[in-house]
Design an enzyme around this catalytic site. Structure first.
Site, PDB file in Angstrom:
ATOM      1  N   ASP A 129      -0.647   6.128  -5.670  1.00  0.00           N
ATOM      2  CA  ASP A 129      -1.604   7.268  -5.797  1.00  0.00           C
ATOM      3  C   ASP A 129      -1.292   8.368  -6.753  1.00  0.00           C
ATOM      4  O   ASP A 129      -0.274   8.817  -6.689  1.00  0.00           O
ATOM      5  CB  ASP A 129      -1.942   8.091  -4.343  1.00  0.00           C
ATOM      6  CG  ASP A 129      -2.205   6.977  -3.245  1.00  0.00           C
ATOM      7  OD1 ASP A 129      -3.489   6.498  -3.507  1.00  0.00           O
ATOM      8  OD2 ASP A 129      -1.644   6.835  -2.335  1.00  0.00           O
TER       9      ASP A 129
ATOM     10  N   ASP B 117       0.290  -1.914   4.366  1.00  0.00           N
ATOM     11  CA  ASP B 117       1.292  -0.852   4.585  1.00  0.00           C
ATOM     12  C   ASP B 117       2.587  -1.802   4.636  1.00  0.00           C
ATOM     13  O   ASP B 117       3.592  -1.626   4.593  1.00  0.00           O
ATOM     14  CB  ASP B 117       1.285   0.061   5.698  1.00  0.00           C
ATOM     15  CG  ASP B 117       0.369   1.079   5.326  1.00  0.00           C
ATOM     16  OD1 ASP B 117      -0.464   0.891   4.603  1.00  0.00           O
ATOM     17  OD2 ASP B 117       0.398   1.891   6.078  1.00  0.00           O
TER      18      ASP B 117
ATOM     19  N   HIS C 289       0.933  -1.176  -0.105  1.00  0.00           N
ATOM     20  CA  HIS C 289       0.042  -0.056   0.164  1.00  0.00           C
ATOM     21  C   HIS C 289       0.912   1.148   0.031  1.00  0.00           C
ATOM     22  O   HIS C 289       1.742   1.577   1.171  1.00  0.00           O
ATOM     23  CB  HIS C 289      -0.949  -0.180   1.404  1.00  0.00           C
ATOM     24  CG  HIS C 289      -1.993   1.042   1.384  1.00  0.00           C
ATOM     25  ND1 HIS C 289      -1.991   1.894   2.562  1.00  0.00           N
ATOM     26  CD2 HIS C 289      -2.806   1.467   0.458  1.00  0.00           C
ATOM     27  CE1 HIS C 289      -2.918   2.962   2.256  1.00  0.00           C
ATOM     28  NE2 HIS C 289      -3.236   2.665   1.119  1.00  0.00           N
ATOM     29  N   ARG C 290       0.909   1.994  -1.099  1.00  0.00           N
ATOM     30  CA  ARG C 290       1.623   3.138  -1.486  1.00  0.00           C
ATOM     31  C   ARG C 290       2.969   2.733  -1.359  1.00  0.00           C
ATOM     32  O   ARG C 290       3.977   3.447  -0.684  1.00  0.00           O
ATOM     33  CB  ARG C 290       1.560   4.353  -0.250  1.00  0.00           C
ATOM     34  CG  ARG C 290      -0.129   4.635  -0.140  1.00  0.00           C
ATOM     35  CD  ARG C 290      -0.290   5.653   0.993  1.00  0.00           C
ATOM     36  NE  ARG C 290      -1.715   5.859   1.462  1.00  0.00           N
ATOM     37  CZ  ARG C 290      -2.207   6.541   2.409  1.00  0.00           C
ATOM     38  NH1 ARG C 290      -1.248   7.507   3.156  1.00  0.00           N
ATOM     39  NH2 ARG C 290      -3.417   6.456   2.709  1.00  0.00           N
TER      40      ARG C 290
ATOM     41  N   GLU D 103       1.066  -0.804  -4.896  1.00  0.00           N
ATOM     42  CA  GLU D 103      -0.148   0.179  -4.902  1.00  0.00           C
ATOM     43  C   GLU D 103       0.381   1.948  -4.845  1.00  0.00           C
ATOM     44  O   GLU D 103       1.318   1.890  -4.168  1.00  0.00           O
ATOM     45  CB  GLU D 103      -0.940   0.150  -3.811  1.00  0.00           C
ATOM     46  CG  GLU D 103      -2.702   0.885  -4.019  1.00  0.00           C
ATOM     47  CD  GLU D 103      -2.794   2.236  -3.219  1.00  0.00           C
ATOM     48  OE1 GLU D 103      -3.767   2.947  -3.428  1.00  0.00           O
ATOM     49  OE2 GLU D 103      -1.964   2.748  -2.348  1.00  0.00           O
TER      50      GLU D 103
ATOM     51  N   LYS E 250      -6.462   9.516  -8.222  1.00  0.00           N
ATOM     52  CA  LYS E 250      -7.020  10.476  -6.923  1.00  0.00           C
ATOM     53  C   LYS E 250      -7.700  11.776  -7.570  1.00  0.00           C
ATOM     54  O   LYS E 250      -7.214  12.321  -8.120  1.00  0.00           O
ATOM     55  CB  LYS E 250      -5.671  10.844  -5.977  1.00  0.00           C
ATOM     56  CG  LYS E 250      -5.166  10.008  -5.152  1.00  0.00           C
ATOM     57  CD  LYS E 250      -6.245   9.547  -3.982  1.00  0.00           C
ATOM     58  CE  LYS E 250      -5.569   8.841  -3.015  1.00  0.00           C
ATOM     59  NZ  LYS E 250      -6.859   8.197  -1.940  1.00  0.00           N
TER      60      LYS E 250
ATOM     61  N   HIS F  34      -0.390  11.079  -2.168  1.00  0.00           N
ATOM     62  CA  HIS F  34      -1.646  10.696  -1.805  1.00  0.00           C
ATOM     63  C   HIS F  34      -2.652  11.923  -1.440  1.00  0.00           C
ATOM     64  O   HIS F  34      -3.644  11.941  -2.062  1.00  0.00           O
ATOM     65  CB  HIS F  34      -1.571   9.864  -0.537  1.00  0.00           C
ATOM     66  CG  HIS F  34      -2.821   9.527   0.108  1.00  0.00           C
ATOM     67  ND1 HIS F  34      -3.564  10.213   0.807  1.00  0.00           N
ATOM     68  CD2 HIS F  34      -3.582   8.207  -0.045  1.00  0.00           C
ATOM     69  CE1 HIS F  34      -4.539   9.611   1.301  1.00  0.00           C
ATOM     70  NE2 HIS F  34      -4.839   8.677   0.710  1.00  0.00           N
TER      71      HIS F  34
ATOM     72  N   GLU G 185      -3.982   4.124  -8.060  1.00  0.00           N
ATOM     73  CA  GLU G 185      -5.285   4.549  -7.851  1.00  0.00           C
ATOM     74  C   GLU G 185      -5.372   6.191  -8.214  1.00  0.00           C
ATOM     75  O   GLU G 185      -4.453   6.787  -7.946  1.00  0.00           O
ATOM     76  CB  GLU G 185      -5.288   4.611  -6.172  1.00  0.00           C
ATOM     77  CG  GLU G 185      -6.544   5.409  -5.865  1.00  0.00           C
ATOM     78  CD  GLU G 185      -6.855   5.575  -4.219  1.00  0.00           C
ATOM     79  OE1 GLU G 185      -5.994   5.072  -3.495  1.00  0.00           O
ATOM     80  OE2 GLU G 185      -7.650   6.236  -4.024  1.00  0.00           O
TER      81      GLU G 185
HETATM   82  O1  G3P Z   1      -5.830   0.862  -1.940  1.00  0.00           O
HETATM   83  C1  G3P Z   1      -6.833   1.190  -1.227  1.00  0.00           C
HETATM   84  C2  G3P Z   1      -6.271   2.608  -0.498  1.00  0.00           C
HETATM   85  O2  G3P Z   1      -5.176   3.078  -1.191  1.00  0.00           O
HETATM   86  C3  G3P Z   1      -7.514   3.560  -0.716  1.00  0.00           C
HETATM   87  O3  G3P Z   1      -7.124   4.473   0.359  1.00  0.00           O
HETATM   88  O4  G3P Z   1      -6.583   6.706   1.254  1.00  0.00           O
HETATM   89  O5  G3P Z   1      -4.951   4.884   1.179  1.00  0.00           O
HETATM   90  O6  G3P Z   1      -5.391   5.923  -1.031  1.00  0.00           O
HETATM   91  P1  G3P Z   1      -6.037   5.551   0.538  1.00  0.00           P
HETATM   92 CA    CA Z   2      -4.368   4.715  -2.447  1.00  0.00          CA
END
Ligand code: G3P
Ligand code: CA
Length: 282
Positions: free
Chosen positions: A73, A267, A44-45, A71, A147, A86, A145
């Site tokens: 953003d 994460d 995640h990120r 992942e 945004k 993000h 993702e």
């Molecule tokens: O991949 C799901 C997640 O990234 C969505 O929430 O806020 O971390 O971008 P956020």
């Molecule tokens: Ca995300």
């Protein structure tokens, strides 16, 4: 009485003690060896529990930890470049101030995106989606993702244009909370795999809405707090996959497995390696 104590009570107590020890050992073991076999793991990120989110260092760490996908953003800079960050503002993750959209790529590149995570990452910079793909495509999957498409106008076209240079469709997914942005991407290129991020307020989801999403998306993804078994079953009946994300919620893995999800976005990239990290955070 002494004889009876020796012959019955001592052995009985010993058997109970052995059973308790066995059960305790067994339950500890079952926690430690949670099987993620066959589950998709997403950093995640990047592996943002170990390195500053959405930076080269976090993506490299996610690769090293053996995640299946990174992942990230994506947003637009003032000069319409696809930058990985993000928040709408640069303040939390860099040494700058203000809106991402008010910075050109060159200006964003001058910001320090590492120190706010830990001084040992000083000098880490923001990177573009193009740079991420150039460095990691072919080595690991990329989950992008989108945004704030309402602010980042035209971002869908920019992403599709870039992804057309990367032919392995299975290793790239584009996801968003914004269903209209995903529909726009689908119109532009039907081969791009899409994932819908579900806002908790849409739960429970009607079967009609699931049908609508399943008509263009391959993944329908939830935060662990809004995951619901019936919804997961309905989604999987339509041949879509479910990913579950959380930053620190320790129920992530257990719930994802119990509800039959296809993977986790965390994460810490992997489990059970990460379990110890979660323990430390607590
Ligand atoms: O991949 C799901 C997640 O990234 C969505 O929430 O806020 O971390 O971008 P956020
Ligand atoms: Ca995300």
């Amino acid at each position: 009485m002494k004889e009876m104590w020796k012959k019955t009570i001592v052995p009985a107590v010993s058997v109970i003690a052995i059973c308790i020890l066995f059960l305790a050992g067994h339950s500890m073991q079952s926690v430690k060896h949670v099987e993620l076999e066959g589950m998709i793991t997403v950093a995640h990120r990047g592996a943002s529990g170990f390195a500053p989110e959405n930076t080269q260092a976090a993506f490299q760490k996610g690769l090293e930890l053996g995640a299946d996908f990174l992942e990230c953003d994506v947003q637009l800079t003032k000069d319409n470049e696809l930058i990985l960050i993000h928040d709408l503002h640069v303040d939390r993750t860099t040494d700058g101030q203000g809106r991402v959209r008010d910075y050109t790529l060159e200006e964003l590149k001058r910001l320090d995106a590492g120190t706010s995570f830990h001084p040992s990452f000083a000098g880490e910079t923001l990177i573009t989606l193009d740079e991420l793909l150039r460095d990691f495509y072919g080595k690991i999957g990329i989950l992008i993702e989108v945004k704030n498409p309402a602010i980042n106008k035209g971002i869908e076209e920019k992403i599709v244009e870039l992804l057309e240079d990367y032919p392995d469709r299975k290793s790239i997914i584009v996801q968003s909370f914004d269903v209209n942005a995903l529909k726009r991407i689908h119109e532009l290129n039907k081969d791009i795999q899409l994932g819908v991020l579900i806002n908790g307020s849409f739960i429970p989801m009607s079967t009609k809405y699931i049908d609508e999403l399943a008509s263009f998306a391959t993944f329908i993804n939830f935060n662990v707090t809004s995951l619901d078994k019936r919804t997961v079953d309905e989604i999987r009946k339509r041949d879509c996959k479910v990913l579950v994300w959380s930053k620190k919620d320790k129920r992530l893995i257990q719930k994802a497995i119990l509800y039959g999800a296809d993977g986790v976005i965390t994460d810490f990239s992997r489990w059970p390696v990460d379990q110890e990290v979660y323990m430390e955070i607590e």
